[in-house]
Scaffold this motif. Sequence first.
Motif, short mmCIF file in Angstrom:
data_model
loop_
_atom_site.label_atom_id
_atom_site.label_comp_id
_atom_site.label_asym_id
_atom_site.label_seq_id
_atom_site.Cartn_x
_atom_site.Cartn_y
_atom_site.Cartn_z
N ALA A 53 -0.27 -3.14 11.42
CA ALA A 53 0.26 -2.22 12.62
C ALA A 53 1.47 -3.08 13.10
N ARG A 54 1.34 -4.12 13.22
CA ARG A 54 2.35 -5.02 13.80
C ARG A 54 3.34 -5.25 12.60
N LEU A 55 3.02 -5.55 11.46
CA LEU A 55 3.93 -5.61 10.43
C LEU A 55 4.64 -4.43 10.31
N LEU A 56 4.06 -3.39 10.24
CA LEU A 56 4.77 -2.02 9.86
C LEU A 56 5.85 -1.71 11.14
N ALA A 57 5.29 -2.00 12.19
CA ALA A 57 6.30 -1.99 13.50
C ALA A 57 7.57 -3.00 13.58
N GLU A 58 7.38 -4.24 12.94
CA GLU A 58 8.32 -5.12 12.76
C GLU A 58 9.39 -4.73 11.72
N ARG A 59 8.77 -4.49 10.52
CA ARG A 59 9.20 -4.02 9.28
C ARG A 59 10.00 -2.76 9.29
N GLY A 60 9.77 -1.56 9.95
CA GLY A 60 10.12 -0.36 10.07
C GLY A 60 11.63 -0.18 10.15
N PRO A 61 12.01 -0.75 11.23
CA PRO A 61 13.70 -0.48 11.38
C PRO A 61 14.42 -1.24 10.24
N VAL A 62 13.78 -2.41 9.74
CA VAL A 62 14.57 -2.94 8.55
C VAL A 62 14.37 -2.16 7.41
N ASP A 109 18.90 2.60 1.16
CA ASP A 109 19.90 3.78 0.87
C ASP A 109 19.11 5.10 1.17
N ILE A 110 17.80 5.26 0.84
CA ILE A 110 17.00 6.48 0.44
C ILE A 110 15.71 6.16 1.11
N ARG A 111 15.35 7.36 1.81
CA ARG A 111 13.92 7.07 2.41
C ARG A 111 13.04 8.36 2.08
N ASP A 132 8.13 5.29 2.51
CA ASP A 132 7.89 5.40 3.86
C ASP A 132 6.56 5.99 4.11
N CYS A 133 5.40 5.12 4.62
CA CYS A 133 4.08 5.57 4.70
C CYS A 133 3.70 5.38 6.16
N ASP A 134 2.73 6.29 6.64
CA ASP A 134 2.28 5.67 8.09
C ASP A 134 1.11 4.76 8.01
N LEU A 135 0.65 4.38 9.12
CA LEU A 135 -0.24 3.21 9.32
C LEU A 135 -1.58 3.66 8.59
N ASP A 136 -2.02 4.94 9.10
CA ASP A 136 -3.25 5.30 8.40
C ASP A 136 -3.59 5.38 7.00
N THR A 137 -2.35 5.95 6.35
CA THR A 137 -2.45 6.05 5.02
C THR A 137 -2.33 4.55 4.35
N GLY A 150 0.84 -1.18 0.10
CA GLY A 150 0.08 -0.03 -0.07
C GLY A 150 0.89 1.36 0.00
N ALA A 151 2.16 1.28 -0.11
CA ALA A 151 2.85 2.41 0.02
C ALA A 151 3.08 3.08 -1.33
N GLY A 152 2.68 2.39 -2.33
CA GLY A 152 2.89 2.99 -3.68
C GLY A 152 3.89 2.56 -4.50
N LYS A 153 4.48 1.55 -4.24
CA LYS A 153 5.85 0.79 -4.98
C LYS A 153 5.37 0.61 -6.37
N THR A 154 4.46 0.17 -6.51
CA THR A 154 4.15 -0.04 -8.19
C THR A 154 3.91 1.14 -9.00
N ALA A 155 2.81 1.99 -8.32
CA ALA A 155 2.49 3.12 -9.10
C ALA A 155 3.77 4.21 -9.19
N ILE A 156 4.52 4.47 -8.18
CA ILE A 156 5.55 5.32 -8.13
C ILE A 156 6.64 4.63 -9.08
N GLY A 157 6.83 3.39 -9.06
CA GLY A 157 7.85 2.71 -9.85
C GLY A 157 7.53 2.76 -11.32
N GLY A 158 6.28 2.61 -11.69
CA GLY A 158 5.85 2.77 -13.22
C GLY A 158 6.00 4.29 -13.53
N GLU A 159 5.81 5.35 -12.78
CA GLU A 159 6.13 6.60 -13.17
C GLU A 159 7.63 6.85 -13.18
#
Length: 184
Positions: free
Chosen positions: A137-146, A151-153, A108-113, A18-27
Amino acid sequence: MDFGGVMRRNIVLIGMMGAGKTAIGGELARRLRRPFSDTDAEIERAAAMTIPEIFARDGEDFFRARESEVLSRVLATGDSIVSTGGGAWMRGENRDHIGGNGVSVWLDCDLDTLWHRVRSRPTRPLLQTADPRGTLARLLAERGPVYALADIRVPARRGDSIEETANRALDAIRAHDPRILEGK
């Protein structure tokens, strides 16, 4: 960055579902006139099954192994824009392969988005739980630090258009290493 004389050319988008990787990647691919690969789409094409079907039939471990194989193949082509599945970056071997063959860009996307974008999509196998928002929310908390090892946020915000987020990504890549955006 220069690794032994070989320019890291692939631009690899990572982040939560849901962060938009496919849409942004295509653009980005359109603007930079580069090939675009979505590893999830590549896996589905190769398996002739959807990701939920693969998860149901073969399990997450099987899927993650195929994901690593597809990512390795896609990165070998070089000079591509690559959108990965949300869990791809969690495997050390994938991070190493991306680091050796491209620049990683975390959307990097927040939970509500994220929740706003994925809540009505039944195609997310990891969210097929009694509490999908809690799972997200749990996945975001676990994955965020990784994800933060990227290289870029690039912040990906709910009200932003694809164009605005792509602009922010291009600016961040340019600031990181402008050579990544140059032609061959």
